[in-house]
Design a protein around this motif. Structure first.
Motif, mmCIF file in Angstrom:
data_model
loop_
_atom_site.group_PDB
_atom_site.id
_atom_site.type_symbol
_atom_site.label_atom_id
_atom_site.label_comp_id
_atom_site.label_asym_id
_atom_site.label_seq_id
_atom_site.Cartn_x
_atom_site.Cartn_y
_atom_site.Cartn_z
ATOM 1 N N ASP A 16 1.216 -0.370 5.194
ATOM 2 C CA ASP A 16 0.568 0.707 5.939
ATOM 3 C C ASP A 16 -0.589 1.215 5.081
ATOM 4 O O ASP A 16 -0.384 1.986 4.140
ATOM 5 C CB ASP A 16 1.575 1.816 6.223
ATOM 6 C CG ASP A 16 1.014 2.958 7.037
ATOM 7 O OD1 ASP A 16 -0.179 3.294 6.893
ATOM 8 O OD2 ASP A 16 1.787 3.556 7.817
ATOM 9 N N TYR A 17 -1.801 0.769 5.406
ATOM 10 C CA TYR A 17 -2.960 1.051 4.561
ATOM 11 C C TYR A 17 -3.189 2.545 4.363
ATOM 12 O O TYR A 17 -3.379 3.002 3.231
ATOM 13 C CB TYR A 17 -4.213 0.386 5.137
ATOM 14 C CG TYR A 17 -5.435 0.646 4.303
ATOM 15 C CD1 TYR A 17 -5.584 0.029 3.060
ATOM 16 C CD2 TYR A 17 -6.418 1.529 4.723
ATOM 17 C CE1 TYR A 17 -6.692 0.281 2.264
ATOM 18 C CE2 TYR A 17 -7.531 1.778 3.937
ATOM 19 C CZ TYR A 17 -7.663 1.168 2.714
ATOM 20 O OH TYR A 17 -8.762 1.435 1.928
ATOM 21 N N CYS A 60 -0.166 -3.847 0.818
ATOM 22 C CA CYS A 60 0.628 -2.769 1.418
ATOM 23 C C CYS A 60 0.869 -3.049 2.903
ATOM 24 O O CYS A 60 0.141 -3.807 3.524
ATOM 25 C CB CYS A 60 -0.062 -1.429 1.227
ATOM 26 S SG CYS A 60 -1.664 -1.275 2.054
ATOM 27 N N SER A 76 -4.693 -4.527 2.551
ATOM 28 C CA SER A 76 -3.893 -4.457 3.773
ATOM 29 C C SER A 76 -4.093 -5.766 4.502
ATOM 30 O O SER A 76 -5.202 -6.300 4.545
ATOM 31 C CB SER A 76 -4.353 -3.295 4.658
ATOM 32 O OG SER A 76 -5.642 -3.541 5.183
ATOM 33 N N SER A 96 -8.609 -6.591 7.525
ATOM 34 C CA SER A 96 -7.994 -6.172 6.280
ATOM 35 C C SER A 96 -8.915 -5.241 5.497
ATOM 36 O O SER A 96 -10.131 -5.415 5.498
ATOM 37 C CB SER A 96 -7.708 -7.413 5.425
ATOM 38 O OG SER A 96 -7.350 -7.071 4.123
#
Length: 128
Positions: free
Chosen positions: A15-16, A13, A59, A42
């Protein structure tokens, strides 16, 4: 060789926090484990879908965008089975998620439709 089943599906993704909210709070997937990996800057979020399916949500800093339109080679979409498609569509729309018109699968006679995750990954809901 014999493959028993799909173990998990991995999604990266952009935008986590936004994606975490979408998958956990809106779609209702349960958190199995959430890990921050400092060396990679991440997150890895393991999510339980249904009765044993798993999604890994990752992420990464500045991942490239996914080509969605026109559709490109590779993974096309994720499909989730639901008991009542109308109730599911109503729920998704009540949460501000755009859903395409429900269609009939001419091969199976089942109802289905599509919506997208925060990164425009196509998601299908398919009535059992």
């Amino acid at each position: 060789m014999k493959i028993d089943k799909i173990h998990h599906i991995a999604i990266i993704c952009s935008d986590y926090e936004k994606s975490r909210h979408f998958y956990v709070n809106l779609l209702g997937f349960s958190i199995i484990q959430e890990t921050y990996r400092e060396l990679r800057d991440s997150y890895k979020l393991d999510l339980l879908v249904g009765n044993g399916d798993m999604i890994e949500l990752f992420s990464f800093p500045s991942p490239p965008s996914r080509a969605s339109n026109p559709e490109s080679c590779g993974l096309r979409h994720l499909a989730f089975q639901v008991k009542n498609i109308e109730e599911t569509v109503d729920y998704l729309e009540s949460k501000g998620i755009s859903v395409e018109a429900v269609r009939l699968d001419e091969l199976t006679g089942k109802l289905f439709t599509f919506f997208k995750d925060p990164d425009n990954l196509p998601m299908e809901i398919y009535q059992s």
